[in-house]
Design an enzyme around this catalytic site. Structure first.
Site, PDB file in Angstrom:
ATOM      1  N   ARG A   1       3.764  -0.415  -4.776  1.00  0.00           N
ATOM      2  CA  ARG A   1       3.608  -0.815  -3.428  1.00  0.00           C
ATOM      3  C   ARG A   1       2.426  -1.498  -3.460  1.00  0.00           C
ATOM      4  NH1 ARG A   1       6.679   1.391   0.497  1.00  0.00           N
ATOM      5  NH2 ARG A   1       5.299   1.022   1.927  1.00  0.00           N
TER       6      ARG A   1
ATOM      7  N   GLU B   1      17.006 -17.674  -8.091  1.00  0.00           N
ATOM      8  CA  GLU B   1      16.686 -16.203  -8.517  1.00  0.00           C
ATOM      9  C   GLU B   1      16.038 -16.128  -9.893  1.00  0.00           C
ATOM     10  OE1 GLU B   1      16.190 -13.445  -7.268  1.00  0.00           O
ATOM     11  OE2 GLU B   1      16.233 -11.876  -8.816  1.00  0.00           O
TER      12      GLU B   1
ATOM     13  N   GLU C   1       7.608 -14.588 -11.093  1.00  0.00           N
ATOM     14  CA  GLU C   1       7.055 -13.133 -10.878  1.00  0.00           C
ATOM     15  C   GLU C   1       6.463 -12.337 -12.157  1.00  0.00           C
ATOM     16  OE1 GLU C   1       9.454 -10.841  -7.411  1.00  0.00           O
ATOM     17  OE2 GLU C   1      10.679 -11.353  -9.020  1.00  0.00           O
TER      18      GLU C   1
ATOM     19  N   CYS D   1       0.788  -1.173  -0.111  1.00  0.00           N
ATOM     20  CA  CYS D   1       0.163  -0.081   0.013  1.00  0.00           C
ATOM     21  C   CYS D   1       0.847   1.233  -0.086  1.00  0.00           C
ATOM     22  CB  CYS D   1      -0.809   0.209   1.397  1.00  0.00           C
ATOM     23  SG  CYS D   1      -1.983  -1.266   1.206  1.00  0.00           S
TER      24      CYS D   1
ATOM     25  N   LYS E   1       6.267  -4.123  -4.227  1.00  0.00           N
ATOM     26  CA  LYS E   1       7.509  -4.092  -4.146  1.00  0.00           C
ATOM     27  C   LYS E   1       7.896  -4.165  -2.782  1.00  0.00           C
ATOM     28  CE  LYS E   1      11.584  -2.498  -6.186  1.00  0.00           C
ATOM     29  NZ  LYS E   1      12.169  -3.759  -6.386  1.00  0.00           N
TER      30      LYS E   1
ATOM     31  N   LYS F   1      12.362 -14.773 -10.789  1.00  0.00           N
ATOM     32  CA  LYS F   1      12.128 -13.799 -11.827  1.00  0.00           C
ATOM     33  C   LYS F   1      11.309 -14.101 -12.681  1.00  0.00           C
ATOM     34  CE  LYS F   1      13.306 -10.709 -10.549  1.00  0.00           C
ATOM     35  NZ  LYS F   1      14.223 -10.599  -9.055  1.00  0.00           N
TER      36      LYS F   1
ATOM     37  N   HIS G   1      16.815 -35.954  -7.284  1.00  0.00           N
ATOM     38  CA  HIS G   1      15.873 -36.323  -6.312  1.00  0.00           C
ATOM     39  C   HIS G   1      14.354 -35.920  -6.257  1.00  0.00           C
ATOM     40  CE1 HIS G   1      19.318 -37.958  -4.365  1.00  0.00           C
ATOM     41  NE2 HIS G   1      20.034 -36.851  -4.691  1.00  0.00           N
TER      42      HIS G   1
ATOM     43  N   TRP H   1      -2.874  -2.838  -1.577  1.00  0.00           N
ATOM     44  CA  TRP H   1      -2.378  -4.302  -1.824  1.00  0.00           C
ATOM     45  C   TRP H   1      -3.261  -4.940  -0.799  1.00  0.00           C
ATOM     46  CZ3 TRP H   1      -0.604  -8.487   0.937  1.00  0.00           C
ATOM     47  CH2 TRP H   1       0.030  -9.486   0.232  1.00  0.00           C
TER      48      TRP H   1
ATOM     49  N   ASN I   1      -1.567   1.908   5.791  1.00  0.00           N
ATOM     50  CA  ASN I   1      -0.761   0.882   5.057  1.00  0.00           C
ATOM     51  C   ASN I   1      -0.119   0.169   6.499  1.00  0.00           C
ATOM     52  OD1 ASN I   1       2.754   1.168   4.119  1.00  0.00           O
ATOM     53  ND2 ASN I   1       1.521  -0.540   4.138  1.00  0.00           N
ATOM     54  N   GLY I   2      -0.678  -1.226   6.299  1.00  0.00           N
ATOM     55  CA  GLY I   2      -0.154  -2.118   7.488  1.00  0.00           C
ATOM     56  C   GLY I   2      -1.510  -3.145   7.671  1.00  0.00           C
TER      57      GLY I   2
HETATM   58  C1  G6P Z   1       9.246  -8.298  -2.260  1.00  0.00           C
HETATM   59  C2  G6P Z   1       9.690  -7.964  -3.778  1.00  0.00           C
HETATM   60  C3  G6P Z   1      11.127  -8.509  -3.964  1.00  0.00           C
HETATM   61  C4  G6P Z   1      11.904  -8.444  -2.718  1.00  0.00           C
HETATM   62  C5  G6P Z   1      11.283  -8.894  -1.370  1.00  0.00           C
HETATM   63  C6  G6P Z   1      12.274  -8.497  -0.227  1.00  0.00           C
HETATM   64  O1  G6P Z   1       8.651  -9.731  -2.501  1.00  0.00           O
HETATM   65  O2  G6P Z   1       8.882  -8.142  -4.635  1.00  0.00           O
HETATM   66  O3  G6P Z   1      11.683  -8.210  -5.001  1.00  0.00           O
HETATM   67  O4  G6P Z   1      12.972  -9.114  -3.049  1.00  0.00           O
HETATM   68  O5  G6P Z   1       9.910  -8.014  -1.276  1.00  0.00           O
HETATM   69  O6  G6P Z   1      12.415  -7.031  -0.347  1.00  0.00           O
HETATM   70  P1  G6P Z   1      13.424  -6.276   0.420  1.00  0.00           P
HETATM   71  O7  G6P Z   1      12.814  -4.684  -0.068  1.00  0.00           O
HETATM   72  O8  G6P Z   1      13.708  -6.406   1.762  1.00  0.00           O
HETATM   73  O9  G6P Z   1      14.601  -6.492  -0.328  1.00  0.00           O
END
Ligand code: G6P
Length: 612
Positions: free
Chosen positions: A27, A485, A492, A2, A607, A489, A508, A74, A100-101
């Site tokens: 956000r 990673e 996502e 948010c 994010k 990606k 396995h 969000w 937000n929270g």
């Molecule tokens: C969310 C974002 C990711 C990020 C993760 C941790 O899931 O979409 O891109 O890696 O949070 O966030 P931070 O700000 O703590 O790296």
């Protein structure tokens, strides 16, 4: 999670709020809304979907007001819908709130309010908080500020809230605990937001509000208080951020811009720290605490998401170079189990936003147990940066695309420098090897640039496999976290199911998935595991899987086993992860685009995850 924006001053509030919400959409983008106060009347508009949909729905409306608040959501409590969108209005219609929270004890409060005759128009915890505040104000016949203070003492959870009161036409009341709040100070005006991006074009003077602080904000006045009603002197910081950092700069998406920025963001991260001529690494956060860090009994790394993957790379590198035991923890697990944290432990927190709720709380817990906290953070002045005993910024600049790219490579560069700095001090690395790795690290920006020049080839591979149902990403050693990673990606931003695995562990379980329809991405650069991973390629090939390999220029064996090949420049195996992740970022970007996904705002994600 948010985004919140507020304005009070002589200008038109709506355009400022709308622009701010667009900048904060990373956000959350399930719904958005604004509350505008003019002529003693509150007008609230909200809409399911992205901010552009709210904007469209408001064309032609009289939105004139000099004070207002706005929210991009969000969803936590209640599905994304107009009804559950913020701002929420109190039962009397007099107060409006954005939040937000998460209010964790909203259920008993709601029950209490229902028994008093309150009814609710949404499923949100926020509406409960607002009516709880209003109820306190009515019963105690007190100011809104006082009612907010009383209410906040009774709630558990996290919040950043902004409140408007119809009867107080110039004031925004704000408070935070666990969710960020920045207040921009203008001339006769104030701006409030979750981060500085909505504020930067109006003023560079900001105050970062701390947990358990309440702000009373008027055009010419900013009063900060703690929940005990004591005044606090606002600490004004100068923003070190330019407008260009929050604009797309000619790229179609922020994610692509951020991928392409990496040669310079990695350079910015190394600048002033790594010096090849003198053979030194200078990092004040490490230098000032070197005895404590190099003598740590153990290093624990706490992070989430992509930052957790950076932590996994760091585990391999720090153990190899510094001979200190390292454990990598998901912050969300660490905070709820009963981990053994001792005085001699060093905790490294890795976070792009510096606001991730789970990481923040995990650190608070470790700090209480006497651990030394070192923050590897991108967002300057963020909560994690502030609660750390020491730290090193990644200097990747503002990252807006939801999928983290440049922040990740910045984290890897910082962690590598930290490991080298500790190792040379500890005497666990030879001078020659140290110097060799310094040179290798300094060469990274150029190598990243070379990979970016090959984007068209990576795009063609993305187009070839875009309709696959699943993907497997395999790597060994330093490249194993890069396989994780790569899979993250792709999931996502293309919504294709993908799994990352250590290449040998694949036998396995995941090998059962392999058939002629399964693309398997091997991160198989030339390193000490190379022969082993080539055998793993054979195993996939024998089962007719489609192999896409990320390999080192000059490798002649892997191409014979691969359906598609992406060559990358040679690099030392400890440095390779910073380079081998680049083609995976591009592969997911182009796949996401080919599938029509809004890659900067993929569904359900946010994010900055400021709820647990
Ligand atoms: C969310 C974002 C990711 C990020 C993760 C941790 O899931 O979409 O891109 O890696 O949070 O966030 P931070 O700000 O703590 O790296």
């Amino acid at each position: 999670m948010c985004g919140i924006v507020g304005y009070t001053g002589p200008r038109e509030a709506y355009p400022i709020i709308l622009k701010g919400l667009k900048r904060l959409e990373y956000r959350g983008y399930d719904s958005s809304g604004v509350a505008l106060l003019h002529d003693g009347k509150l007008d609230v508009y909200k809409k399911k979907g992205k901010v552009a949909e709210l904007e469209e729905s408001l064309t032609g409306k009289n939105l004139h007001a000099n004070i207002g608040i706005g929210h991009t959501r969000w969803a936590t409590h209640g599905e994304p819908s107009d009804r559950n969108s913020h701002p929420h209005t109190s039962a009397s219609g007099r107060l409006s709130i954005i939040h937000n929270g998460i209010i964790e004890n909203y259920a008993p409060l709601k029950k209490e309010l229902i028994s008093k005759g309150y009814s609710f128009t949404s499923d949100t915890d926020t509406e409960v908080l607002l009516n709880f505040i209003e109820d306190i104000q009515i019963n105690n016949d007190c100011s809104l500020e006082e009612a907010v203070r009383i209410a906040l003492k009774r709630i558990t959870g996290a919040y950043c809230i902004l409140l408007l009161d119809e009867q107080d036409p110039e004031t925004i009341i704000a408070a935070r605990k666990g969710s960020p709040l920045v207040i921009g100070i203008g001339k006769g005006e104030h701006f409030l937001a979750s981060d500085a991006s909505p504020i930067i074009e109006y003023t560079k003077e900001v105050v970062y509000v701390n947990d358990y602080e309440l702000a009373i904000v008027r055009p010419n006045e900013l009063i900060l208080k703690n929940l005990g009603n004591e005044k606090i002197t606002p600490f004004i910081t100068k923003l070190d951020m330019e407008m260009a950092a929050i604009e797309k700069g000619g790229y179609d998406h922020f994610m692509l811009k951020e991928i392409y920025e990496q040669p310079s963001t990695i350079q910015d991260c190394l600048r002033g720290r790594l010096n090849i001529e003198s053979g030194t690494i200078t990092m004040a956060g490490i230098d000032d605490h070197i005895e404590q860090i190099k003598n740590a009994d153990r290093i624990m790394i706490v992070a989430c998401g992509t930052s957790w993957h950076a932590g996994l790379v760091a585990e391999y590198i720090i153990e190899e170079l510094c001979r200190i035991p390292v454990e990598v923890e998901y912050a969300s697990e660490f905070r709820y189990r009963n981990p053994i944290v001792n005085k001699g432990d060093v905790i490294i927190a890795i976070s792009q936003s510096g606001e991730t709720a789970d990481t923040l709380v995990a650190l608070e817990k470790a700090k209480e147990n006497g651990a030394f906290i070192f923050g590897v953070v991108n967002a300057v002045g963020s909560s994690i940066a502030r609660i750390s005993h020491a730290g090193a910024y990644t200097h990747a600049g503002h990252e807006i695309g939801v999928a983290s790219t440049k922040a990740f490579t910045g984290q890897l560069a910082v962690l590598m420098m930290m490991a080298l700095r500790i190792a040379i001090q500890k005497g666990t690395i030879t001078k020659e090897r140290y110097q060799q790795l310094l040179v290798e690290l300094a060469d990274v920006p150029e190598k990243v640039d070379a990979i970016l020049k090959n984007a068209a080839h990576i795009k063609s591979i993305a187009l070839k496999y875009k309709d696959a149902r699943d993907f497997l990403f395999l790597g060994r050693g330093y490249n194993f976290p890069i396989a994780l990673e790569g899979a993250l990606k792709l999931k996502e931003i293309s919504y294709i199911h993908a799994e990352g695995y250590p290449a040998a562990e694949m036998k396995h379980g995941p090998i059962a998935l392999v058939d002629e329809n399964l693309p398997v991405v091997f991160i198989a650069t030339k390193d000490s595991y190379h022969e082993k991973i080539v055998s793993n390629m054979q195993e996939i090939k024998a089962r007719k899987g489609k192999i896409i390999s990320i390999i080192t220029e000059g490798d002649e064996i892997s191409p014979t086993l691969s359906d598609d090949v992406i060559f990358i420049p040679p690099a030392d195996e400890l440095i390779a992860p910073i380079i081998s992740v680049i083609p995976l970022q591009l592969l997911s970007y182009f796949t996401g685009i080919a599938k029509g996904v809004d890659v900067d705002k993929p569904r359900n994600l946010a994010k900055s995850v400021t709820v647990e």
